[in-house]
Design an enzyme around this catalytic site. Structure first.
Site, PDB file in Angstrom:
ATOM      1  N   GLU A 255      11.855   2.075  -3.549  1.00  0.00           N
ATOM      2  CA  GLU A 255      11.609   3.401  -2.966  1.00  0.00           C
ATOM      3  C   GLU A 255      12.436   3.591  -1.692  1.00  0.00           C
ATOM      4  OE1 GLU A 255       7.319   3.133  -3.042  1.00  0.00           O
ATOM      5  OE2 GLU A 255       7.437   3.159  -5.233  1.00  0.00           O
TER       6      GLU A 255
ATOM      7  N   GLU B 114      11.168  -6.216  -9.316  1.00  0.00           N
ATOM      8  CA  GLU B 114      10.424  -4.985  -9.597  1.00  0.00           C
ATOM      9  C   GLU B 114      11.317  -4.029 -10.397  1.00  0.00           C
ATOM     10  OE1 GLU B 114       6.955  -4.580  -6.571  1.00  0.00           O
ATOM     11  OE2 GLU B 114       8.620  -3.318  -5.948  1.00  0.00           O
TER      12      GLU B 114
ATOM     13  N   GLY C  67       4.647   2.229 -10.794  1.00  0.00           N
ATOM     14  CA  GLY C  67       3.812   3.420 -10.738  1.00  0.00           C
ATOM     15  C   GLY C  67       3.763   4.197 -12.048  1.00  0.00           C
TER      16      GLY C  67
ATOM     17  N   HIS D 185      12.710  -2.464  -0.911  1.00  0.00           N
ATOM     18  CA  HIS D 185      11.904  -1.891  -1.990  1.00  0.00           C
ATOM     19  C   HIS D 185      12.694  -0.750  -2.641  1.00  0.00           C
ATOM     20  CE1 HIS D 185       8.736   0.179  -4.143  1.00  0.00           C
ATOM     21  NE2 HIS D 185       8.078  -0.965  -4.104  1.00  0.00           N
TER      22      HIS D 185
ATOM     23  N   SER E  69       3.265  -1.995 -11.998  1.00  0.00           N
ATOM     24  CA  SER E  69       2.048  -1.758 -12.787  1.00  0.00           C
ATOM     25  C   SER E  69       1.259  -3.035 -13.078  1.00  0.00           C
ATOM     26  CB  SER E  69       2.377  -1.005 -14.082  1.00  0.00           C
ATOM     27  OG  SER E  69       2.971   0.250 -13.779  1.00  0.00           O
TER      28      SER E  69
ATOM     29  N   GLY F  68       1.291  -2.493  -6.248  1.00  0.00           N
ATOM     30  CA  GLY F  68       1.160  -1.199  -5.588  1.00  0.00           C
ATOM     31  C   GLY F  68      -0.220  -0.614  -5.820  1.00  0.00           C
ATOM     32  N   GLY F  69      -0.317   0.338  -6.751  1.00  0.00           N
ATOM     33  CA  GLY F  69      -1.554   1.094  -6.983  1.00  0.00           C
ATOM     34  C   GLY F  69      -2.830   0.268  -7.041  1.00  0.00           C
TER      35      GLY F  69
ATOM     36  N   TRP G 208       0.803  -1.225   0.000  1.00  0.00           N
ATOM     37  CA  TRP G 208       0.000   0.000   0.000  1.00  0.00           C
ATOM     38  C   TRP G 208       0.838   1.278   0.000  1.00  0.00           C
ATOM     39  CZ3 TRP G 208      -4.548  -1.008   3.977  1.00  0.00           C
ATOM     40  CH2 TRP G 208      -5.511  -1.803   3.341  1.00  0.00           C
TER      41      TRP G 208
END
Ligand code: 13P
Length: 253
Positions: free
Chosen positions: A96, A166, A172, A94, A212, A233-234, A10
């Site tokens: 990020e 990933e 994203g 991750h 994605s 994710g999204g 999330w």
């Protein structure tokens, strides 16, 4: 036979009410855990509330943890705290975390050791930047990340590890790696595990694809022999989409 594993990351989304609504709806609809494993990784303050309501088949994981058990690390989350909440999985490394918060391959390695020490199952993220892919460096990057991440990790501990491929350019952005590209990278990662730990471990370890993933493309990705699930994710923020994607895995047993 590797059990599909569909997990939602999330990131920094959802309030408490939104999260409770989601779990109420999703926990009773995801497939039976015997067939497909499912997990949601919410922001840490939501872990306790969601674990209480996870139901029989959904599991709740963390998005990060520190590599020490405790100490003067303002804002960080201890593996002991995660364990005491019955958290089962933790995302480690991750992109990020690596790119925005300076997490290094060495940090990732220390976190994996710490997670395994406390019985938390690491979802270890690896993947290349667009520039690296365009320069033909994808395999070098994956090789370095795998080598460093699993430095000193024993063969028997790999049972509890999931790897998430990933590619950073697909996160994203709406640009999913094609199933071929994703499948090839996951196959390469499996070959790295085989070289290091042997074919039994390589055949058993689960490798997710992330970047994605949506209800309309999950099937072709899961069709790939070396893709055993997805880290989403999204699209994992929407209960109906998450249920659809978890159920899609039933077609790939
Ligand atoms: P998106 O599915 O939003 O591209 O995010 C992928 C991801 O980073 C999951 O960890």
């Amino acid at each position: 036979m590797r059990k599909p594993f569909i997990a939602g990351n999330w990131k920094m989304h959802k309030t408490r009410d939104e999260a409770l609504y989601f779990v109420l709806k999703v926990s009773s609809e995801v497939p039976n855990m015997d067939k497909v494993e499912t997990a949601i990784c919410p922001p840490s303050p939501l872990l306790r509330d969601l674990i209480k309501r996870q139901g029989e088949n959904l599991r709740i994981g963390a998005q990060n943890m520190h590599y020490e058990e405790e100490g003067a690390f303002t804002g960080e989350v201890s593996p002991l705290l995660l364990k005491s909440y019955n958290v089962t999985h933790v995302i480690i490394g991750h992109s990020e975390r690596r790119n925005l918060f300076g997490e290094t391959d060495e940090d990732v390695n220390r976190k994996i050791h710490m997670a395994l020490k406390h019985g938390l199952k690491p979802i270890v993220c690896i993947g290349e930047h667009l520039e690296e892919r365009e320069n033909g460096k994808t395999n070098d990057v994956l090789e370095r990340q795998v080598k460093k991440a699993f430095d000193g990790v024993k063969k028997e501990d790999l049972e509890d590890v999931v790897i998430a491929y990933e590619p950073i350019w697909a996160i994203g952005t709406g640009k999913t790696a094609t199933a071929d590209v994703a499948g090839e990278a996951c196959g390469f990662i499996r070959s790295l595990i085989k070289d290091r730990y042997g074919s039994d471990v390589a055949e058993a370890i689960r490798i997710q694809y992330g970047g994605s993933v949506k209800p309309h493309n999950i099937d072709e990705l899961l069709d790939e022999e070396d893709i055993d699930g997805a880290l989403i994710g999204g699209a994992s923020l929407d209960a109906d989409k998450f249920i659809t994607m978890a159920k899609a895995a039933l077609n790939h047993l």
